[in-house]
Design a protein around this motif. Structure first.
Motif: not given
Length: 131
Positions: A26-40
């Protein structure tokens, strides 16, 4: 097992997988990126991410700090995080690939799942839902 994971601006978690554990964030603060099986995919405050076992995944926070509530089932990697963490106020530990591999091996875990996060990563997940 639940943790708070803080990723300072410009940091990340290399792409890896857990053969025997599911994870939820669960994203509590901020933002970013997550990669799942080579998909960003992008992730931001209020979003949730589910990562089934054996799924390649990693995080990056290129522009700002990313703070995640992290739940892992079944538990068992807490020793790795105790060994590799930096306490508040301490300088951040450099976690090299060889140190990560050694720490995971010390716990009897499979180390064949570690991969490097692509340097050009920008990410968010198909399993990402706004909370």
């Amino acid at each position: 097992m639940a943790f708070i994971q803080q990723l300072p601006k410009g940091s990340g978690i290399p792409v890896h997988r857990h053969l025997d554990r599911d994870e939820a964030f669960y994203v509590l603060e901020g933002s970013g990126t997550v990669t799942l099986n080579d998909v960003r995919h992008s992730c931001e405050k209020g979003g949730t991410i589910f990562i089934p076992r054996n799924t390649w995944h990693g995080f990056s926070s290129p522009d700002q700090e990313l703070v995640l509530l992290w739940i892992m089932v079944p538990p068992g990697l807490d020793g790795f995080f105790r060994e590799t963490r930096s306490r508040p106020g301490e300088p951040r530990k450099e976690l090299t690939r060889s140190r990560s591999t050694q720490s995971v091996s010390n716990m009897g875990q499979n180390t064949s799942g570690l991969r490097h996060l692509p340097r050009t990563a920008k990410t968010l997940s198909p399993k990402l839902a706004r909370g």
